[in-house]
Motif scaffolding. Structure first.
Motif, short mmCIF file in Angstrom:
data_model
loop_
_atom_site.label_atom_id
_atom_site.label_comp_id
_atom_site.label_asym_id
_atom_site.label_seq_id
_atom_site.Cartn_x
_atom_site.Cartn_y
_atom_site.Cartn_z
N MET A 187 -74.28 49.81 4.36
CA MET A 187 -74.21 50.41 5.69
C MET A 187 -73.72 51.85 5.63
N GLU A 188 -72.84 52.15 4.67
CA GLU A 188 -72.41 53.54 4.47
C GLU A 188 -73.60 54.39 4.05
N LEU A 189 -74.40 53.85 3.14
CA LEU A 189 -75.61 54.54 2.69
C LEU A 189 -76.53 54.87 3.87
N LEU A 190 -76.73 53.88 4.75
CA LEU A 190 -77.59 54.08 5.91
C LEU A 190 -76.97 55.08 6.88
N ASN A 191 -75.67 54.98 7.09
CA ASN A 191 -75.00 55.94 7.98
C ASN A 191 -75.19 57.36 7.48
N ASP A 192 -74.98 57.56 6.18
CA ASP A 192 -75.14 58.90 5.61
C ASP A 192 -76.59 59.37 5.73
N ALA A 193 -77.54 58.44 5.56
CA ALA A 193 -78.95 58.79 5.67
C ALA A 193 -79.28 59.22 7.10
N ASN A 194 -78.81 58.46 8.08
CA ASN A 194 -79.10 58.79 9.49
C ASN A 194 -78.45 60.11 9.90
N VAL A 195 -77.18 60.28 9.54
CA VAL A 195 -76.47 61.51 9.91
C VAL A 195 -77.09 62.71 9.19
N GLY A 196 -77.48 62.51 7.93
CA GLY A 196 -78.10 63.59 7.19
C GLY A 196 -79.43 64.01 7.78
N ALA A 197 -80.17 63.04 8.31
CA ALA A 197 -81.49 63.33 8.86
C ALA A 197 -81.45 63.80 10.31
N TYR A 198 -80.52 63.25 11.10
CA TYR A 198 -80.58 63.47 12.55
C TYR A 198 -79.31 64.07 13.14
N GLY A 199 -78.28 64.30 12.32
CA GLY A 199 -77.03 64.85 12.82
C GLY A 199 -76.08 63.76 13.30
N ASN A 200 -74.86 64.14 13.62
CA ASN A 200 -73.87 63.19 14.12
C ASN A 200 -74.16 62.84 15.58
N PRO A 201 -74.14 61.54 15.92
CA PRO A 201 -74.36 61.15 17.32
C PRO A 201 -73.36 61.81 18.26
N GLU A 202 -73.82 62.14 19.45
CA GLU A 202 -72.99 62.75 20.47
C GLU A 202 -73.02 61.89 21.73
N PRO A 203 -71.92 61.82 22.48
CA PRO A 203 -71.94 61.06 23.73
C PRO A 203 -73.06 61.54 24.64
N THR A 204 -73.88 60.60 25.10
CA THR A 204 -75.09 60.94 25.83
C THR A 204 -75.32 59.92 26.94
N THR A 205 -75.71 60.40 28.11
CA THR A 205 -76.11 59.49 29.19
C THR A 205 -77.62 59.33 29.16
N VAL A 206 -78.08 58.11 29.42
CA VAL A 206 -79.49 57.77 29.31
C VAL A 206 -79.93 57.07 30.58
N SER A 207 -81.01 57.54 31.15
CA SER A 207 -81.54 56.94 32.38
C SER A 207 -82.36 55.69 32.05
N THR A 208 -82.35 54.73 32.97
CA THR A 208 -83.20 53.55 32.83
C THR A 208 -84.46 53.65 33.69
N ASP A 209 -84.62 54.76 34.39
CA ASP A 209 -85.79 54.93 35.24
C ASP A 209 -86.95 55.50 34.42
N ILE A 210 -88.18 55.20 34.85
CA ILE A 210 -89.38 55.61 34.12
C ILE A 210 -90.14 56.65 34.94
N GLU A 211 -90.41 57.79 34.31
CA GLU A 211 -91.14 58.86 34.98
C GLU A 211 -92.62 58.48 35.14
N ALA A 212 -93.28 59.14 36.05
CA ALA A 212 -94.72 58.93 36.25
C ALA A 212 -95.49 59.44 35.03
N GLY A 213 -96.61 58.79 34.74
CA GLY A 213 -97.47 59.27 33.67
C GLY A 213 -97.42 58.42 32.42
N PRO A 214 -98.28 58.71 31.43
CA PRO A 214 -98.38 57.91 30.21
C PRO A 214 -97.06 57.86 29.44
N PHE A 215 -96.78 56.69 28.87
CA PHE A 215 -95.56 56.57 28.06
C PHE A 215 -95.73 55.47 27.01
N ILE A 216 -94.86 55.52 26.02
CA ILE A 216 -94.82 54.53 24.94
C ILE A 216 -93.40 53.99 24.85
#
Length: 518
Positions: A175-204
């Motif tokens: 798990m340490e290996l994976l943590n280092d891989a994720n942080v190395g690739a994408y940076g350290n996670p930051e506190p973030t708010t996320v909406s549960t609503d879906i915008e109009a238009g195509p999505f995946i």
């Protein structure tokens, strides 16, 4: 034709599936997965002293394939079995083994062998995610060979228990290996708010756990008028700087994996499964399901190793999405989720946390996390969190958080009361925070004002539990039911050594926890 499988929490009658899996796995598929396990044990015996990248990858992907709700496609599994037999021949293998030797063993031996095997299946998922980001570990790979080959050998109860604990120790490194891989690739996670609503238009909708697949999809959809929404364990992706910079990563769709048949039915968008947890899809939306990596289902469209997501994108454009913004909510009616409270964030305010504890502003930490699932009784975790003291903090991770992560519990000592630390993969963060707090307070983890109330469903939760036990963590509350593969004799050992408790009611468990802290 018979089968036997008791590796997940929903196993039939709490003892084992014998007439088809509750997960949707058919008897022939279960037997093919046993064949694959047999081949992996024989290959581990043959190649233990001279393994290479090909055999390493085979064992990791083979173990991951047999995790619950990953692959239901007999053709995929048959191909792996044939490939494994070729590798055994190339390595001069002579070991003769059958997975039935585990399932029909003496009760306690079967229990310990199952704990080890299922722990390795879970750890293989983490090793797989790290490998796609270019990170591997000789120590982790070596253990897969040693652990698998041990299943074909005679061992005492104590020897098998030692291997189970070693699996937990090695999983921490994985798990340490994976943590280092994720942080190395994408940076350290930051506190973030996320909406549960879906915008109009195509999505995946992207579900599973693989951040690399999400990154590739974001790159391929940029500028094409297709929005991307996470689902389930992919929610924490929104906290990584290198992923959140994509403006078309819009929000989170739905809740945890077990609700997908209800939530995906009628949705005008495709769904990409990057890992578990895939449920057999309803015919009403099966033409909109895409799989990749080790995930597979008969007649489902599969994206191969080239990772060309063009078919998924074309499907999204053809379906068109919702004609207007669509409001959705979590289980408790909330429309906003928060995530990104990884160890870097939490430890950055460690002084504030320590001062709040010493001054009495924070009375206790509760780690309430793990897998969600369909079995009745999981509302326990919602009720438990609602009843925690107002001066306590709830740390959470994995998809079990969907039972309560849309609740607004306010703040304590200037900190949010609910802190989402990420995926089940991010248990490493929670462990490091606990160890850092123990160091700051000059005490052991078991002496901290910290209680762990965990839910489990599949094998990744098993290996995390083994990691916690290998670190000597005691007084874990586990639910919604105890694993069928833990025999009474082995349970006695775990209760005596680690004081594991099955959950009862939120009221009774909180009463016991808070009484111990007085």
């Amino acid at each position: 034709m018979e089968m036997f499988c008791f590796q997940c929490e929903q196993t039939a009658k709490g003892t084992g599936c014998t007439a088809g899996g509750v997960c949707g796995k058919k008897i022939d598929t279960a037997n093919l997965q046993d064949d694959l396990t047999t081949v992996m044990v024989e290959l581990a015996c043959a190649a233990q002293d001279h393994h290479n990248e090909e055999t390493d990858r085979f064992l990791v992907d083979g173990l991951f394939t047999t995790v619950t709700n990953v692959n239901f496609d007999n053709n995929d599994i048959t191909s792996l079995v044939e490939r494994g037999r070729r590798l055994i021949r190339e390595h001069g293998g002579t070991c003769e083994f059958s997975a039935d030797q585990i399932w029909h063993n003496q009760e306690d031996m079967r229990s310990l062998q199952a704990l080890l095997l299922f722990g390795m299946r879970g750890m293989a998922a983490y090793a797989h995610h790290a490998r796609v980001l270019g990170k591997t570990s000789r120590e982790v790979n070596d253990f897969f060979y040693r652990g698998l080959s041990s299943l074909a050998l005679e061992h005492s109860v104590q020897e098998r228990l030692a291997l189970v604990m070693e699996c937990g120790q090695v999983n921490l490194k994985c798990m340490e290996l994976l943590n280092d891989a994720n942080v190395g690739a994408y940076g350290n996670p930051e506190p973030t708010t996320v909406s549960t609503d879906i915008e109009a238009g195509p999505f995946i909708i992207v579900t599973g756990h693989d951040l690399h697949d999400l990154k590739l999809l974001l790159e391929q959809t940029e500028g094409k008028g297709v929005n991307i929404y996470t689902h389930g364990e992919m929610l924490p992706a929104h906290a990584y700087p290198e992923l959140k910079k994509y403006s078309h990563l819009k929000g989170n769709f739905g809740t945890a994996w077990q609700n997908q048949k209800k939530e995906f039915d009628g949705v005008p968008a495709p769904v990409l499964f990057t890992t578990n947890c895939l449920m057999p899809p309803l015919s009403s939306y099966s033409d909109r399901i895409f799989t990749t990596s080790v995930v597979g289902y008969p007649q489902m469209a599969h994206i191969g190793e080239d990772k060309d997501f063009t078919p998924v994108i074309e499907k999204a454009l053809a379906l068109g999405g919702y004609p207007q913004k669509t409001e959705m909510s979590g289980i408790n009616g909330g429309h906003v989720l928060t995530t990104g409270f990884g160890m870097n964030t939490v430890l950055s305010v460690a002084d504030q946390v320590i001062d709040a504890v010493k001054s009495g502003k924070i009375s206790r930490f509760f780690l309430v996390g793990g897998c969600d699932g369909a079995k009745p009784g999981r509302n326990y975790y919602t009720d438990f969190v609602k009843q925690t003291p107002e001066d306590s903090v709830i740390l959470t991770l994995a998809c079990g958080k969907y039972r309560f992560n849309d609740l607004d519990l306010g703040t304590v000592a200037g900190l949010p009361r609910i802190m989402d630390m990420g995926q089940c993969n991010d248990a490493y963060s929670a462990i490091q925070v606990a160890l850092a707090l123990a160091d700051a307070f000059d005490c052991g983890v078991n002496d901290l004002p910290l209680s762990m109330v965990l839910s489990w469903y599949e094998q990744k939760a098993v290996c995390i539990l083994l990691t916690l036990l290998s670190l000597g963590v005691e007084n874990i509350y586990l639910g919604p039911s105890l694993p069928a593969f833990v025999s009474p004799g082995v349970l006695d050992i775990l209760v005596e050594k680690f004081h594991i408790s099955p959950i009862s009611t939120p009221e009774e468990d909180l009463k016991k926890i808070l009484a111990c802290s007085d």
